[in-house]
Design a protein around this motif. Structure first.
Motif, PDB file in Angstrom:
ATOM      1  N   SER A   1     -67.691  79.499 -43.353  1.00 23.68           N
ATOM      2  CA  SER A   1     -68.672  78.591 -42.765  1.00 23.68           C
ATOM      3  C   SER A   1     -68.982  78.930 -41.313  1.00 23.68           C
ATOM      4  CB  SER A   1     -68.207  77.138 -42.881  1.00 23.68           C
ATOM      5  OG  SER A   1     -67.211  76.878 -41.933  1.00 23.68           O
ATOM      6  N   ASN A   2     -70.178  78.589 -40.919  1.00 22.89           N
ATOM      7  CA  ASN A   2     -70.642  78.751 -39.547  1.00 22.89           C
ATOM      8  C   ASN A   2     -71.041  77.401 -39.021  1.00 22.89           C
ATOM      9  OD1 ASN A   2     -70.901  81.602 -38.699  1.00 22.89           O
ATOM     10  ND2 ASN A   2     -72.033  81.727 -40.636  1.00 22.89           N
ATOM     11  N   THR A   3     -70.534  77.031 -37.858  1.00 17.67           N
ATOM     12  CA  THR A   3     -70.972  75.759 -37.287  1.00 17.67           C
ATOM     13  C   THR A   3     -71.552  75.994 -35.896  1.00 17.67           C
ATOM     14  OG1 THR A   3     -68.774  75.321 -36.411  1.00 17.67           O
ATOM     15  CG2 THR A   3     -69.277  74.352 -38.525  1.00 17.67           C
ATOM     16  N   LEU A   4     -72.465  75.128 -35.573  1.00 19.40           N
ATOM     17  CA  LEU A   4     -73.151  75.220 -34.284  1.00 19.40           C
ATOM     18  C   LEU A   4     -73.223  73.823 -33.684  1.00 19.40           C
ATOM     19  CD1 LEU A   4     -75.165  76.639 -32.237  1.00 19.40           C
ATOM     20  CD2 LEU A   4     -76.970  76.008 -33.836  1.00 19.40           C
ATOM     21  N   LEU A   5     -72.711  73.700 -32.473  1.00 20.05           N
ATOM     22  CA  LEU A   5     -72.779  72.426 -31.749  1.00 20.05           C
ATOM     23  C   LEU A   5     -73.674  72.653 -30.536  1.00 20.05           C
ATOM     24  CD1 LEU A   5     -71.385  69.543 -31.594  1.00 20.05           C
ATOM     25  CD2 LEU A   5     -69.843  70.573 -29.950  1.00 20.05           C
ATOM     26  N   MET A   6     -74.714  71.869 -30.428  1.00 17.29           N
ATOM     27  CA  MET A   6     -75.717  72.124 -29.382  1.00 17.29           C
ATOM     28  C   MET A   6     -76.180  70.784 -28.828  1.00 17.29           C
ATOM     29  SD  MET A   6     -78.781  74.695 -30.309  1.00 17.29           S
ATOM     30  CE  MET A   6     -80.275  74.652 -29.332  1.00 17.29           C
TER      31      MET A   6
ATOM     32  N   ASN B   1     -78.377  68.651 -25.333  1.00 17.32           N
ATOM     33  CA  ASN B   1     -79.403  68.872 -24.312  1.00 17.32           C
ATOM     34  C   ASN B   1     -78.828  68.753 -22.902  1.00 17.32           C
ATOM     35  OD1 ASN B   1     -79.099  66.123 -24.192  1.00 17.32           O
ATOM     36  ND2 ASN B   1     -81.297  65.670 -24.032  1.00 17.32           N
ATOM     37  N   LYS B   2     -77.472  68.889 -22.803  1.00 18.18           N
ATOM     38  CA  LYS B   2     -76.853  68.941 -21.486  1.00 18.18           C
ATOM     39  C   LYS B   2     -76.336  70.340 -21.195  1.00 18.18           C
ATOM     40  CE  LYS B   2     -74.655  65.078 -20.156  1.00 18.18           C
ATOM     41  NZ  LYS B   2     -73.621  64.007 -20.236  1.00 18.18           N
ATOM     42  N   GLY B   3     -76.823  71.291 -21.979  1.00 16.92           N
ATOM     43  CA  GLY B   3     -76.509  72.689 -21.699  1.00 16.92           C
ATOM     44  C   GLY B   3     -75.387  73.293 -22.503  1.00 16.92           C
ATOM     45  N   LEU B   4     -74.825  72.528 -23.424  1.00 20.81           N
ATOM     46  CA  LEU B   4     -73.690  73.053 -24.207  1.00 20.81           C
ATOM     47  C   LEU B   4     -74.151  73.662 -25.538  1.00 20.81           C
ATOM     48  CD1 LEU B   4     -70.520  73.174 -24.433  1.00 20.81           C
ATOM     49  CD2 LEU B   4     -70.696  71.054 -25.727  1.00 20.81           C
ATOM     50  N   THR B   5     -73.726  74.890 -25.807  1.00 24.29           N
ATOM     51  CA  THR B   5     -73.931  75.500 -27.127  1.00 24.29           C
ATOM     52  C   THR B   5     -72.634  76.183 -27.526  1.00 24.29           C
ATOM     53  OG1 THR B   5     -76.267  75.893 -26.672  1.00 24.29           O
ATOM     54  CG2 THR B   5     -75.302  77.143 -28.478  1.00 24.29           C
ATOM     55  N   LEU B   6     -72.042  75.741 -28.632  1.00 25.45           N
ATOM     56  CA  LEU B   6     -70.800  76.336 -29.105  1.00 25.45           C
ATOM     57  C   LEU B   6     -70.973  76.729 -30.557  1.00 25.45           C
ATOM     58  CD1 LEU B   6     -68.298  73.729 -27.631  1.00 25.45           C
ATOM     59  CD2 LEU B   6     -68.457  76.109 -26.909  1.00 25.45           C
ATOM     60  N   GLN B   7     -70.371  77.877 -30.920  1.00 24.90           N
ATOM     61  CA  GLN B   7     -70.483  78.338 -32.291  1.00 24.90           C
ATOM     62  C   GLN B   7     -69.118  78.734 -32.809  1.00 24.90           C
ATOM     63  OE1 GLN B   7     -74.277  80.689 -31.910  1.00 24.90           O
ATOM     64  NE2 GLN B   7     -73.723  81.209 -34.019  1.00 24.90           N
ATOM     65  N   GLU B   8     -68.899  78.518 -34.076  1.00 20.00           N
ATOM     66  CA  GLU B   8     -67.622  78.944 -34.654  1.00 20.00           C
ATOM     67  C   GLU B   8     -67.837  79.451 -36.067  1.00 20.00           C
ATOM     68  OE1 GLU B   8     -63.419  76.799 -34.593  1.00 20.00           O
ATOM     69  OE2 GLU B   8     -64.533  76.343 -36.417  1.00 20.00           O
ATOM     70  N   LYS B   9     -67.236  80.583 -36.347  1.00 21.61           N
ATOM     71  CA  LYS B   9     -67.270  81.115 -37.708  1.00 21.61           C
ATOM     72  C   LYS B   9     -65.847  81.056 -38.250  1.00 21.61           C
ATOM     73  CE  LYS B   9     -68.822  85.014 -40.461  1.00 21.61           C
ATOM     74  NZ  LYS B   9     -69.454  86.314 -40.507  1.00 21.61           N
ATOM     75  N   SER B  10     -65.685  80.541 -39.442  1.00 21.20           N
ATOM     76  CA  SER B  10     -64.336  80.491 -39.995  1.00 21.20           C
ATOM     77  C   SER B  10     -64.374  80.749 -41.491  1.00 21.20           C
ATOM     78  CB  SER B  10     -63.692  79.132 -39.710  1.00 21.20           C
ATOM     79  OG  SER B  10     -64.384  78.124 -40.390  1.00 21.20           O
ATOM     80  N   ASN B  11     -63.262  81.181 -42.030  1.00 18.67           N
ATOM     81  CA  ASN B  11     -63.151  81.253 -43.474  1.00 18.67           C
ATOM     82  C   ASN B  11     -61.767  80.796 -43.915  1.00 18.67           C
ATOM     83  OD1 ASN B  11     -61.682  83.497 -42.761  1.00 18.67           O
ATOM     84  ND2 ASN B  11     -62.920  84.958 -43.909  1.00 18.67           N
ATOM     85  N   GLY B  12     -61.658  80.527 -45.187  1.00 19.16           N
ATOM     86  CA  GLY B  12     -60.386  80.025 -45.693  1.00 19.16           C
ATOM     87  C   GLY B  12     -60.337  80.152 -47.192  1.00 19.16           C
ATOM     88  N   ALA B  13     -59.154  79.959 -47.733  1.00 17.34           N
ATOM     89  CA  ALA B  13     -58.990  79.994 -49.182  1.00 17.34           C
ATOM     90  C   ALA B  13     -57.789  79.148 -49.559  1.00 17.34           C
ATOM     91  CB  ALA B  13     -58.785  81.427 -49.662  1.00 17.34           C
ATOM     92  N   PHE B  14     -57.772  78.677 -50.779  1.00 18.84           N
ATOM     93  CA  PHE B  14     -56.572  78.038 -51.301  1.00 18.84           C
ATOM     94  C   PHE B  14     -56.487  78.243 -52.802  1.00 18.84           C
ATOM     95  CE2 PHE B  14     -58.048  74.137 -53.398  1.00 18.84           C
ATOM     96  CZ  PHE B  14     -59.327  74.004 -52.877  1.00 18.84           C
TER      97      PHE B  14
ATOM     98  N   PHE C   1     -62.377  74.257 -29.722  1.00 17.17           N
ATOM     99  CA  PHE C   1     -63.045  73.037 -29.249  1.00 17.17           C
ATOM    100  C   PHE C   1     -63.037  71.998 -30.371  1.00 17.17           C
ATOM    101  CE2 PHE C   1     -66.277  75.874 -30.948  1.00 17.17           C
ATOM    102  CZ  PHE C   1     -67.055  75.053 -31.749  1.00 17.17           C
ATOM    103  N   ASP C   2     -63.152  70.734 -29.969  1.00 20.16           N
ATOM    104  CA  ASP C   2     -63.100  69.659 -30.971  1.00 20.16           C
ATOM    105  C   ASP C   2     -64.510  69.237 -31.390  1.00 20.16           C
ATOM    106  OD1 ASP C   2     -64.086  68.034 -28.990  1.00 20.16           O
ATOM    107  OD2 ASP C   2     -62.342  66.705 -28.897  1.00 20.16           O
ATOM    108  N   GLY C   3     -64.618  68.157 -32.113  1.00 22.99           N
ATOM    109  CA  GLY C   3     -65.891  67.714 -32.673  1.00 22.99           C
ATOM    110  C   GLY C   3     -66.934  67.308 -31.639  1.00 22.99           C
ATOM    111  N   GLU C   4     -66.508  67.133 -30.394  1.00 20.61           N
ATOM    112  CA  GLU C   4     -67.444  66.805 -29.319  1.00 20.61           C
ATOM    113  C   GLU C   4     -67.665  67.977 -28.375  1.00 20.61           C
ATOM    114  OE1 GLU C   4     -66.802  62.070 -28.583  1.00 20.61           O
ATOM    115  OE2 GLU C   4     -65.144  63.363 -27.973  1.00 20.61           O
ATOM    116  N   GLY C   5     -67.022  69.115 -28.682  1.00 15.88           N
ATOM    117  CA  GLY C   5     -67.160  70.286 -27.818  1.00 15.88           C
ATOM    118  C   GLY C   5     -66.157  70.324 -26.682  1.00 15.88           C
ATOM    119  N   VAL C   6     -65.180  69.427 -26.698  1.00 10.81           N
ATOM    120  CA  VAL C   6     -64.154  69.385 -25.652  1.00 10.81           C
ATOM    121  C   VAL C   6     -63.079  70.428 -25.979  1.00 10.81           C
ATOM    122  CG1 VAL C   6     -62.347  67.935 -24.614  1.00 10.81           C
ATOM    123  CG2 VAL C   6     -64.589  66.948 -25.170  1.00 10.81           C
ATOM    124  N   PRO C   7     -62.609  71.188 -24.972  1.00 12.27           N
ATOM    125  CA  PRO C   7     -61.552  72.165 -25.252  1.00 12.27           C
ATOM    126  C   PRO C   7     -60.299  71.473 -25.795  1.00 12.27           C
ATOM    127  CG  PRO C   7     -62.449  72.480 -23.042  1.00 12.27           C
ATOM    128  CD  PRO C   7     -63.024  71.204 -23.561  1.00 12.27           C
TER     129      PRO C   7
END
Lengths: 449, 459
Positions: free
Chosen positions: A154-159, A161-174, A291-297
């Protein structure tokens, strides 16, 4: 990803024109594959590709949320309308914060490119082999109800209008195998799973053997006399219990008066042998993230240190209310979720004794290997539990006969104080991000005959 | 949604590599949820779930794929990708999509998408105020509200094309009572497959009061002693035990595999003579009802057990092929993300001859489980465990002091034989049932009944 960034920028422009102030979009796209084998045949075969867009923003000083799975320009209007309507009925004094971003985010590894090179047929072969091997191990294996492998990227993008853009690519299996064995009128079940984005960690023979052994050992199990027993709690079972009660660490639950840890900060809430760690940087951890769900480290912390409660878990809203910093524990299950609080990789810190030493130390008691009804017989607020259990008697320092049809009851907060010895065999439960070693409990009430 | 030409071409792509049958499930679902805690709005969410599920059969095996894309090219690509897992010879499959008209047996008056969110919140506030002010022992109240408007279309290579709409509204009330540092909870969660008129017509004050009464009663209760008791399980949510411990074993999902304790037992006695059990998906506006199932078959009323004798199972199309039996219209799924399989709808034990008072009077010493919580079952062995949310001891035929911490454990196939009295107060309650095809709304129900002996875990 760039076409969606354009869409989000358009959304922000239109929302601004509708007087939405601070705002944020959370986009994700992913691909999934899963297969389930039954009697050598592919019973289920599933492919998925999914996208979704979550949106939240401030309107007249209050926040509103919306989302859509129809990610296109013609969805913008409904996203904005819903945010405005939801913000309009929002009468809470406590409001979320749209985060402006931090100067530093620790680098973590959440993607293993090797996994994406494993073909579907290799995954199917793995599951088929696991099932075949399970049947071959013992003639008493009557059915593998589930024998599955699943993987995804999956690819997620958090963006915002206060200037923050964060992206994360992850994969997993079970993968898991769940099977039944039978002898005469006796029937019992066994289960084994692996969660990892490293395909070399999936050993079909090892998994099958563990599930078969577990089921066979449980045949001819009996109930035991009602009474108080010294308990050795299996590592994964202990992790399941911790997972079921982990909301107690949420500062929001504390603020709302629905956590028994309310007012306990700085106090001893567990036996000094117990430390509980929330580690977002754990290597190969299911919830590892920078980073967490709000973009906080995210940050590493010992929530309970030698029995003492040192902190609650915070997101920005809860932190603002308590006048503290966020601990980077804002949760956002998906683009559909509103912001909550959740641990990252949460586990009880390992002790020094191995499993065999723990069994010796218990000497006479009960080794609990399975608890059923955790989602219903466990009150996550009060900590009270009364659960169906299975396991083995421990007699004179040895594991002996199998035990079934008993219930175990107590209270988790009392249990934390009754933990006498924590083992070295840290393991994570099926949730993937909650772990514990095996633990000796002074005593628990068992109901049998 | 999607035009018929696109649907036709996606279906053709799905059977282009040798599949025997293909089906499309198109979902466009509008959802709203509100959470209200501590006298304030905690969160609200509104959104639209949209996706298409494609299923292909090859023999009695199935391939499933889904996508959120509504674009023709993406859908055909998804169908082709799924079809590439089929290794056969292309069959000559021709069909002509015929629209099947359905006459809805349900009525939706106030569509939740059209109701002002403030009206929803006002009812939640009333529930909060009533529950919170019931007694000073009540320390916290959480109210939840959710609605969804699920529009679906199903098409398959038999030429079926059918559309339906399901509207759901639900409110949850949870009270917490706190005393001497201990907390206990009580709750209610009425829901229906109906418009917002269902929520408006509820006696919300009565429900909120009842949630708080349970919490207050339980915080003042002492722990039950472990042991074996005759247990009277009251009506409504008490039916969860039948649902979990027997109902799941009667779903074709487990029967077809031969892993159910009820496999091959039609015509045999599996319960005491006084037990008749029904799964009825045709009840007007009920939580577990639908006009058509999630394969497009008409829903039915299914007699599972009559006078203790097993009559039949709940069957979907694929498992029906495996079992050589027709579908009973029991295919259900949470959303386009799940392949459908046989599931329960509104499942209940029918009325008996006694009254609850008669049953209590006839019990010398036992446990009265007025409100059940959830539980779980091991499907292979039938072993179950259930929490009693609100329980009372019975002493010499009279209801005595409240007890907490009781958990009932046993085996599903054994407990059915041990039911020795059934009352005449059938009622149903709403649950979310989780299984292979996701989490779906299902009613559980029963009249009050007595089980001669159950192991009760306590302290």
């Amino acid at each position: 990803m760039s076409e969606y960034k354009t869409l989000i920028e358009q959304l922000f422009v239109k929302a601004k024109a509708h007087n939405i102030q601070d705002m944020e979009a959370y986009f994700s796209e992913g691909e999934n594959f899963s297969v389930n084998i039954f009697k050598g045949e592919i019973e289920d075969y599933k492919l998925a590709n999914s996208i979704g867009l979550g949106f939240r923003g401030f309107y007249n000083g209050k926040i509103g949320y919306s989302y859509t799975e129809k990610v296109s320009f013609d969805s913008i209007e409904l996203l904005i309308k819903d945010v405005i309507e939801n913000a309009t009925i929002n009468d809470s004094e406590d409001q979320d914060v749209i985060f402006k971003g931090a100067s530093h985010y620790k680098e973590v590894i959440t993607y293993n490119s090797e996994l994406d090179l494993v073909s579907e047929s290799e995954k199917i072969t793995f599951a088929k082999e696991m099932e075949k091997y399970a049947y071959s191990l013992d003639s008493r294996v009557v059915a593998c109800q589930a024998c599955m492998f699943s993987s995804g990227t999956s690819n997620t993008l958090l963006m915002n209008n206060k200037g923050l853009t964060l992206q994360e690519k992850s994969n997993g299996a079970f993968s898991y195998i769940y099977l039944a064995v039978s002898e005469g009128n006796e029937m019992s079940t066994g289960f084994e799973f692996v969660i990892s984005n490293d395909f070399t960690k999936y050993d079909p023979k090892k998994m099958a053997k563990k599930a078969v052994d577990e089921a066979i050992k449980m045949l001819n199990s009996k109930t035991i006399k009602t009474g108080e027993y010294r308990i050795l709690l299996n590592n994964r079972v202990s992790a399941d219990l911790l997972g079921a009660i982990s909301s107690m660490f949420s500062a929001r639950a504390v603020q709302k008066g629905v956590s028994m840890l309310k007012g306990k900060l700085g106090q001893v809430v567990a036996n000094p042998c117990v430390s509980i760690i929330d580690d977002p940087f754990l290597i190969n951890g299911e919830a590892t993230a920078s980073f967490d769900g709000e973009g906080v480290p995210t940050v590493y912390k010992e929530v309970i240190k030698n029995g003492e409660l040192t902190t609650y878990l915070y997101n920005l809203k809860a932190a603002k209310k308590d006048g503290v910093e966020s601990t980077g524990n804002a949760s956002r299950g998906s683009y559909k979720s509103t912001i909550g609080i959740a641990p990252s990789n949460l586990y009880i810190k390992e002790g020094t004794k191995d499993f065999a030493q723990l069994v010796k130390q218990v000497s006479d008691g009960l080794y609990i290997t399975e608890l059923s009804g955790i989602h219903s017989g466990f009150n996550a607020i009060s900590g009270d539990f009364s659960l169906g259990a299975k396991g083995f008697l421990i007699e004179k320092g040895e594991i002996t006969s199998a035990v079934n049809q008993i219930t175990v009851s107590g209270n988790y907060f009392t249990l934390l104080n009754k933990m006498m010895e924590v083992g070295s065999d840290l393991a994570f439960s099926t949730s993937g991000n909650i772990g514990s070693p095996s633990i000796i409990i002074e005593s628990l009430a068992i109901a049998g005959e | 949604m999607l035009d018929k030409n696109t649907i036709n071409d996606v279906l053709l792509a799905a059977v282009s590599t040798g599949g025997d049958f293909a089906e499309l499930f198109i979902e466009d679902n509008f959802k709203n949820s509100i959470s209200y805690i501590d006298g304030q709005l905690e969160s609200t969410q509104s959104g639209r779930d949209f996706g298409v599920g494609i299923r292909i059969f090859t023999g009695t095996n199935a391939i499933y794929a889904y996508t959120n894309s509504f674009k023709r090219d993406d859908l055909i690509l998804t169908a082709k990708k799924a079809a590439s897992a089929v290794t056969g010879i292309k069959r000559d499959i021709t069909f002509n999509l015929q629209t099947k008209e359905i006459e809805s047996i349900h009525s939706f008056k106030l569509m939740p998408q059209m109701v002002d969110k403030k009206d929803k919140l006002d009812i939640m506030k009333l529930a909060y105020e009533t529950a919170y002010n019931y007694d000073e022992v009540i320390s916290q109240v959480a109210i939840g509200y959710a609605d969804q408007t699920q529009n679906i279309a199903i098409a398959n290579t038999d030429g079926l094309y059918v559309k339906d709409q399901r509207v759901y509204c639900l409110i949850t009330i949870n009270s917490v009572a706190e005393k001497n540092g201990e907390m206990q909870t009580g709750g209610k969660r009425p829901g229906n497959m109906a418009g917002f008129e269902f929520i408006k017509n509820l006696d919300i004050k009565d429900l909120a009061t009842k949630a708080s009464i349970t919490a207050k009663t339980m915080v003042n209760a002492s722990y039950i002693d472990s042991g074996t008791y005759p247990v009277i399980i009251d009506n409504g949510f008490g039916g969860v035990i039948f649902h979990e411990a027997c109902g799941h074993g009667l779903e074709a999902t487990s029967v077809a595999k031969g892993t159910s304790v009820f496999s091959g037992k039609v015509g045999q006695k599996i319960a005491s003579d006084i037990v008749t059990a029904i799964d009825d998906g045709t009840m007007k506006n009920q939580w577990g009802s639908t006009n058509i199932d999630d394969e497009g078959s008409d829903n039915q009323r299914r007699v599972l057990i009559k006078d203790g004798i097993l009559q039949g199972y709940m069957i979907d199309r694929l498992n029906g092929m495996r079992m050589n039996m027709p579908s009973t219209g029991s295919a259900r799924r949470q959303s386009y993300r799940f392949a459908p399989t046989s599931r329960m709808s509104n499942t209940f034990i029918t009325n008996g001859k006694n009254t609850l008072d008669e049953i209590i009077s006839a019990t010398d010493h036992g446990l009265y489980a007025k409100q059940m919580g959830g539980g779980s079952v091991n499907p292979a062995t039938g072993e179950f465990n259930f929490a009693v949310l609100e329980g009372y001891l019975i002493n010499k035929g009279k209801i005595g002091k409240p007890v907490r911490g009781a958990t009932l454990i046993g085996k599903g196939n054994e407990i059915l034989h041990d039911i020795d009295m059934i009352a005449n107060n059938l009622d149903m309650d709403q649950g979310m049932c989780g299984s292979k095809s996701g989490s779906i709304p299902a009613n559980v129900g029963q009249p009050a009944l007595r089980v001669a002996s159950i192991t009760v875990g306590g302290r």
